[in-house]
Scaffold this motif. Structure first.
Motif, PDB file in Angstrom:
ATOM      1  N   LEU A 157       0.844  -1.191   0.000  1.00 30.42           N
ATOM      2  CA  LEU A 157       0.000   0.000   0.000  1.00 30.42           C
ATOM      3  C   LEU A 157       0.883   1.246   0.000  1.00 30.42           C
ATOM      4  CD1 LEU A 157      -2.615  -1.177   2.640  1.00 30.42           C
ATOM      5  CD2 LEU A 157      -3.090  -0.708   0.223  1.00 30.42           C
ATOM      6  N   PRO A 158       0.385   2.362  -0.496  1.00 33.55           N
ATOM      7  CA  PRO A 158       1.208   3.579  -0.524  1.00 33.55           C
ATOM      8  C   PRO A 158       1.749   3.957   0.850  1.00 33.55           C
ATOM      9  CG  PRO A 158      -0.779   3.876  -1.835  1.00 33.55           C
ATOM     10  CD  PRO A 158      -0.939   2.565  -1.119  1.00 33.55           C
ATOM     11  N   GLY A 159       3.029   4.297   0.888  1.00 35.29           N
ATOM     12  CA  GLY A 159       3.648   4.761   2.127  1.00 35.29           C
ATOM     13  C   GLY A 159       3.974   3.689   3.145  1.00 35.29           C
ATOM     14  N   GLN A 160       3.936   2.403   2.749  1.00 34.73           N
ATOM     15  CA  GLN A 160       4.113   1.325   3.725  1.00 34.73           C
ATOM     16  C   GLN A 160       5.463   0.598   3.613  1.00 34.73           C
ATOM     17  OE1 GLN A 160       2.011   0.700   6.328  1.00 34.73           O
ATOM     18  NE2 GLN A 160       1.168   2.642   5.558  1.00 34.73           N
ATOM     19  N   GLU A 161       6.398   1.157   2.880  1.00 32.96           N
ATOM     20  CA  GLU A 161       7.679   0.455   2.746  1.00 32.96           C
ATOM     21  C   GLU A 161       8.411   0.360   4.085  1.00 32.96           C
ATOM     22  OE1 GLU A 161      11.811   0.478   0.109  1.00 32.96           O
ATOM     23  OE2 GLU A 161      10.201   1.893  -0.349  1.00 32.96           O
ATOM     24  N   ALA A 162       8.425   1.444   4.849  1.00 31.59           N
ATOM     25  CA  ALA A 162       9.098   1.411   6.151  1.00 31.59           C
ATOM     26  C   ALA A 162       8.436   0.398   7.079  1.00 31.59           C
ATOM     27  CB  ALA A 162       9.095   2.803   6.783  1.00 31.59           C
ATOM     28  N   ALA A 163       7.109   0.310   7.030  1.00 32.39           N
ATOM     29  CA  ALA A 163       6.396  -0.651   7.877  1.00 32.39           C
ATOM     30  C   ALA A 163       6.728  -2.082   7.467  1.00 32.39           C
ATOM     31  CB  ALA A 163       4.891  -0.407   7.788  1.00 32.39           C
ATOM     32  N   PHE A 164       6.888  -2.318   6.156  1.00 35.82           N
ATOM     33  CA  PHE A 164       7.256  -3.660   5.700  1.00 35.82           C
ATOM     34  C   PHE A 164       8.621  -4.052   6.257  1.00 35.82           C
ATOM     35  CE2 PHE A 164       9.446  -6.497   2.790  1.00 35.82           C
ATOM     36  CZ  PHE A 164       8.534  -7.529   2.649  1.00 35.82           C
ATOM     37  N   TRP A 165       9.595  -3.148   6.166  1.00 35.80           N
ATOM     38  CA  TRP A 165      10.940  -3.498   6.641  1.00 35.80           C
ATOM     39  C   TRP A 165      10.994  -3.564   8.159  1.00 35.80           C
ATOM     40  CZ3 TRP A 165      13.390  -6.152   3.501  1.00 35.80           C
ATOM     41  CH2 TRP A 165      13.352  -5.904   2.131  1.00 35.80           C
ATOM     42  N   GLN A 166      10.096  -2.888   8.833  1.00 33.42           N
ATOM     43  CA  GLN A 166       9.996  -3.074  10.280  1.00 33.42           C
ATOM     44  C   GLN A 166       9.537  -4.498  10.596  1.00 33.42           C
ATOM     45  OE1 GLN A 166       7.651  -0.158  12.400  1.00 33.42           O
ATOM     46  NE2 GLN A 166       7.486  -1.446  14.219  1.00 33.42           N
ATOM     47  N   GLN A 194      19.542  -5.753   7.267  1.00 36.43           N
ATOM     48  CA  GLN A 194      19.467  -4.913   6.075  1.00 36.43           C
ATOM     49  C   GLN A 194      18.376  -5.456   5.158  1.00 36.43           C
ATOM     50  OE1 GLN A 194      22.755  -5.579   3.127  1.00 36.43           O
ATOM     51  NE2 GLN A 194      23.673  -6.721   4.825  1.00 36.43           N
ATOM     52  N   PRO A 195      17.847  -4.631   4.263  1.00 33.25           N
ATOM     53  CA  PRO A 195      16.844  -5.124   3.312  1.00 33.25           C
ATOM     54  C   PRO A 195      17.456  -6.087   2.300  1.00 33.25           C
ATOM     55  CG  PRO A 195      16.729  -2.742   3.555  1.00 33.25           C
ATOM     56  CD  PRO A 195      18.004  -3.176   4.202  1.00 33.25           C
ATOM     57  N   THR A 196      16.595  -6.777   1.578  1.00 36.14           N
ATOM     58  CA  THR A 196      17.011  -7.656   0.499  1.00 36.14           C
ATOM     59  C   THR A 196      16.016  -7.537  -0.650  1.00 36.14           C
ATOM     60  OG1 THR A 196      17.473  -9.951  -0.173  1.00 36.14           O
ATOM     61  CG2 THR A 196      15.746  -9.621   1.480  1.00 36.14           C
ATOM     62  N   ALA A 197      16.485  -7.805  -1.845  1.00 29.68           N
ATOM     63  CA  ALA A 197      15.586  -7.844  -3.010  1.00 29.68           C
ATOM     64  C   ALA A 197      14.974  -9.228  -3.203  1.00 29.68           C
ATOM     65  CB  ALA A 197      16.345  -7.440  -4.267  1.00 29.68           C
ATOM     66  N   ASN A 198      15.440 -10.217  -2.437  1.00 26.67           N
ATOM     67  CA  ASN A 198      14.997 -11.604  -2.612  1.00 26.67           C
ATOM     68  C   ASN A 198      13.752 -11.872  -1.766  1.00 26.67           C
ATOM     69  OD1 ASN A 198      17.287 -11.874  -4.189  1.00 26.67           O
ATOM     70  ND2 ASN A 198      18.496 -12.772  -2.535  1.00 26.67           N
ATOM     71  N   ILE A 199      12.583 -11.542  -2.317  1.00 27.07           N
ATOM     72  CA  ILE A 199      11.314 -11.630  -1.605  1.00 27.07           C
ATOM     73  C   ILE A 199      10.385 -12.551  -2.378  1.00 27.07           C
ATOM     74  CG2 ILE A 199       9.321 -10.326  -0.772  1.00 27.07           C
ATOM     75  CD1 ILE A 199      11.181  -7.860  -0.667  1.00 27.07           C
ATOM     76  N   ALA A 200       9.799 -13.526  -1.692  1.00 26.92           N
ATOM     77  CA  ALA A 200       8.867 -14.462  -2.329  1.00 26.92           C
ATOM     78  C   ALA A 200       7.509 -14.348  -1.666  1.00 26.92           C
ATOM     79  CB  ALA A 200       9.383 -15.890  -2.217  1.00 26.92           C
ATOM     80  N   LEU A 201       6.483 -14.138  -2.476  1.00 23.00           N
ATOM     81  CA  LEU A 201       5.113 -14.046  -1.983  1.00 23.00           C
ATOM     82  C   LEU A 201       4.499 -15.448  -2.053  1.00 23.00           C
ATOM     83  CD1 LEU A 201       3.400 -11.532  -1.057  1.00 23.00           C
ATOM     84  CD2 LEU A 201       2.256 -11.715  -3.262  1.00 23.00           C
TER      85      LEU A 201
END
Length: 250
Positions: A157-166, A194-201
């Motif tokens: 959802l818009p503006g939720q990137e920080a919440a995802f990494w939390q 740290q973040p990663t680009a390796n994300i599986a849904l």
């Protein structure tokens, strides 16, 4: 079989009807394509090889092409260097450059499929001499309806990137606790989150798979962080939550 070849095989694991998006029929099973190249001339005992175990989706040519391009990128030694148009051409190039001692293992596996999504895991293992090779991982979350790979921004959802990494950071804490590390504080100092680009849904969770040396030393392999969908309400777009959660996500 040599020790590093055994390790290469161990580094290419198989991952193992809840629908996220309704109305999609199951796609045909992909074609598995397996081949190996060796140099035409190699007088030494330890000859180079290129081993490929990949997939072709007859009804999803964009996905098939994306898999090949991603595997090709995983063989790149310089991020700015151009790559040949095919894995076969790349194999020929590698064997010409170094007929002795190099090994290149590449694999694509269908990790999951649910609703609109095909989730492909990509694995690599590059041995260029020394004690061990370098394994790599990646994922493609492919939308059949949109005929493209989804990026993290497409899922949130818009503006939720920080919440995802939390939420991912919380999963990292759970992973650390499960490792039974003698000095967790010192470990976190040396190997911070740290973040990663390796994300599986996946159908039952969101999986983050880290490269070696990203969160831990080589000996600990690829750390896997798991985020339950219940933690991602109001973070993921509703269409990427399980149907059972749609009411709660509104």
């Amino acid at each position: 079989m040599r020790l590093y070849s055994l390790f290469a095989l161990a580094c290419l694991p198989l991952l193992g009807a809840c629908q996220f998006l309704g109305g999609q029929s199951a796609p045909p099973a992909p074609q598995r394509i397996v081949w190996e190249q060796r140099p035409e001339v190699c007088p030494r005992e330890r000859c180079s090889l290129v081993n490929v175990d990949t997939l072709k989706f007859a009804d999803e040519p964009q996905l098939s092409a994306l898999i090949e391009q991603t595997l090709l990128a995983m063989t790149r030694e310089d991020a700015d260097s151009a790559l040949p148009a095919s894995l076969r051409a790349r194999g020929d190039e590698l064997l010409r450059r170094q007929p002795e001692g190099w090994e290149t293992w590449l694999q694509a596996k269908l990790a999951d499929q649910h609703g609109d999504l095909l989730v492909v895991e990509l694995s690599s293992y590059l041995y260029r001499g020394g004690a061990h090779g370098m394994p790599g991982r990646g994922f493609i979350n492919y939308s059949r309806s949109q005929q493209r790979a989804l990026q993290l921004a497409d899922l949130l959802l818009p503006g939720q990137e920080a919440a995802f990494w939390q939420a991912a950071g919380e999963a990292h804490q759970r992973w650390l606790a499960a490792q039974q590390i003698d000095d967790p504080q010192e470990f976190r100092r040396i190997w911070p989150f740290q973040p990663t680009a390796n994300i599986a849904l996946l159908r039952d969770k969101v999986l983050l798979k880290y490269d070696v040396y990203a969160l831990a030393p080589y000996s600990m392999g690829h750390p896997n962080l798991e985020i339950p969908y219940s933690r991602l309400r109001q973070i993921l777009r509703p269409e990427y939550l399980p149907e059972s959660m749609h009411g709660a996500a509104r």
